[in-house]
Design an enzyme around this catalytic site. Structure first.
Site, mmCIF file in Angstrom:
data_model
loop_
_atom_site.group_PDB
_atom_site.id
_atom_site.type_symbol
_atom_site.label_atom_id
_atom_site.label_comp_id
_atom_site.label_asym_id
_atom_site.label_seq_id
_atom_site.Cartn_x
_atom_site.Cartn_y
_atom_site.Cartn_z
ATOM 1 N N ASP A 1 4.539 -6.251 9.851
ATOM 2 C CA ASP A 1 5.618 -5.953 10.801
ATOM 3 C C ASP A 1 5.540 -6.849 12.030
ATOM 4 O OD1 ASP A 1 6.722 -4.011 9.218
ATOM 5 O OD2 ASP A 1 5.786 -2.321 10.274
ATOM 6 N N ARG B 1 0.843 -1.188 0.000
ATOM 7 C CA ARG B 1 0.000 0.000 0.000
ATOM 8 C C ARG B 1 0.874 1.233 0.000
ATOM 9 N NH1 ARG B 1 -4.570 0.899 4.435
ATOM 10 N NH2 ARG B 1 -2.740 1.148 5.758
ATOM 11 N N THR C 1 -1.085 7.555 -0.726
ATOM 12 C CA THR C 1 -2.362 7.448 -1.459
ATOM 13 C C THR C 1 -3.224 6.298 -0.953
ATOM 14 O OG1 THR C 1 -1.444 5.908 -3.080
ATOM 15 C CG2 THR C 1 -1.194 8.274 -3.549
ATOM 16 N N ASP D 1 0.304 -3.147 12.482
ATOM 17 C CA ASP D 1 0.748 -3.583 11.153
ATOM 18 C C ASP D 1 0.989 -5.096 11.164
ATOM 19 O OD1 ASP D 1 2.581 -4.271 8.947
ATOM 20 O OD2 ASP D 1 2.563 -2.124 8.574
HETATM 21 C C1 PRP Z 1 -1.204 -4.452 4.505
HETATM 22 C C2 PRP Z 1 -2.106 -5.666 4.619
HETATM 23 C C3 PRP Z 1 -2.888 -5.606 3.333
HETATM 24 C C4 PRP Z 1 -3.051 -4.135 3.135
HETATM 25 C C5 PRP Z 1 -4.429 -3.782 3.576
HETATM 26 O O1 PRP Z 1 -0.150 -4.705 3.696
HETATM 27 O O2 PRP Z 1 -1.412 -6.850 4.793
HETATM 28 O O3 PRP Z 1 -2.216 -6.199 2.242
HETATM 29 O O4 PRP Z 1 -2.081 -3.481 3.955
HETATM 30 O O5 PRP Z 1 -4.710 -2.491 3.277
HETATM 31 P P1 PRP Z 1 -5.820 -2.062 2.245
HETATM 32 O O6 PRP Z 1 -7.036 -2.867 2.537
HETATM 33 O O7 PRP Z 1 -6.008 -0.602 2.566
HETATM 34 O O8 PRP Z 1 -5.290 -2.276 0.848
HETATM 35 P P2 PRP Z 1 1.067 -3.679 3.495
HETATM 36 O O9 PRP Z 1 0.804 -2.783 2.340
HETATM 37 O O10 PRP Z 1 1.345 -2.998 4.797
HETATM 38 O O11 PRP Z 1 2.254 -4.604 3.077
HETATM 39 P P3 PRP Z 1 2.993 -5.763 3.891
HETATM 40 O O12 PRP Z 1 2.024 -6.902 4.016
HETATM 41 O O13 PRP Z 1 4.144 -6.073 3.023
HETATM 42 O O14 PRP Z 1 3.403 -5.226 5.235
HETATM 43 N N1 URA Z 2 -2.419 -2.970 7.140
HETATM 44 C C1 URA Z 2 -2.130 -3.426 8.383
HETATM 45 O O1 URA Z 2 -1.215 -4.231 8.542
HETATM 46 N N2 URA Z 2 -2.852 -2.985 9.408
HETATM 47 C C2 URA Z 2 -3.865 -2.103 9.273
HETATM 48 O O2 URA Z 2 -4.512 -1.748 10.269
HETATM 49 C C3 URA Z 2 -4.157 -1.643 7.976
HETATM 50 C C4 URA Z 2 -3.415 -2.092 6.925
#
Ligand code: PRP
Ligand code: URA
Length: 208
Positions: A202, A103, A107, A199
């Site tokens: 993380d 994400r 944006t 997160d």
């Molecule tokens: C997080 C989560 C989803 C996304 C959700 O991933 O695991 O993939 O955000 O958000 P959305 O519904 O607003 O699209 P992130 O982009 O943080 O990547 P990561 O899993 O690599 O930490």
């Molecule tokens: N991605 C995450 O990991 N946590 C949130 O709360 C939203 C997006």
């Protein structure tokens, strides 16, 4: 909302509370993601089609059943990865196809960075895995990729969903049922689920 299933299971609620706790360390966090995913798999696969299968037991012949369509798991990198083992605990032969999306922090739009799907679909049903359904952008984009690949039966399985993400995914893809451990209150102004768990990537991988 039709097609949205928030788990009624007491064990999901129990494990989810520990998962949310900010003092839960990555090792325990990963264990819980796996266990919750297995419990949700039971709920998300209740309507899988089966076909007759005759087997010989030591005592005679039994009329059994086997699942009809090949199941494909589609974890959204990174955070969806931790859910795969929980589904595999129940469906060990499921294929796994990874989609990489992150994400954009400003944006909140999904940005694709990995997709190695072959030209033709190799599965009949896809289960999209991502613990967090926040704005719903990542989930909706992934479902779009799978539909373009040619898969007609797709389900989404997550651990926590925000009302905004559920609304977005349902409006873009009304045919896709959504299975969740819990539906939370809202998104905050930087797109995080409240109360959520922070997160999910993380916390599993010990980053951030
Ligand atoms: C997080 C989560 C989803 C996304 C959700 O991933 O695991 O993939 O955000 O958000 P959305 O519904 O607003 O699209 P992130 O982009 O943080 O990547 P990561 O899993 O690599 O930490
Ligand atoms: N991605 C995450 O990991 N946590 C949130 O709360 C939203 C997006």
């Amino acid at each position: 909302m039709k097609n949205v299933h928030a788990s009624p299971h007491p064990l999901v609620a129990h494990k989810l509370s520990i998962l949310r706790d900010k003092s839960t360390e990555p090792r325990k966090f990963r264990e819980l993601v796996r266990e919750i995913s297995a419990l949700l798999t039971y709920e998300a696969t209740l309507d899988l089609e089966t076909e007759p299968r005759q087997v010989e037991t030591p005592m005679g012949v039994a009329q059994g059943r086997s699942t009809k369509k090949e199941l494909g798991l589609v974890p959204i990198l990174r955070a969806g990865l931790g859910m795969v083992d929980g589904v595999w605990d129940l469906v060990p032969d499921a294929q796994v196809w990874h989609i990489g999306l992150y994400r954009d922090e400003k944006t909140l739009q999904p940005v694709q960075y990995y997709n190695k799907l072959p030209t033709l679909p190799t599965v009949g049903v896809c289960l999209v895995l991502d613990p967090m359904l926040a704005t719903g952008g990542s989930a909706a984009a992934t479902v779009g990729i799978l539909k373009d690949w040619g898969v007609t039966q797709i389900k989404y399985m997550g651990i926590i969903g925000a009302p905004e993400g559920i609304e977005h995914l349902s409006s873009q893809h009304p045919d896709v049922p959504i299975y969740l451990g819990a539906v939370d209150e809202k998104l905050n102004d930087i797109g995080y689920i409240v109360p959520g768990l922070g997160d999910a990537g993380d916390r599993q991988f010990g980053t951030g």
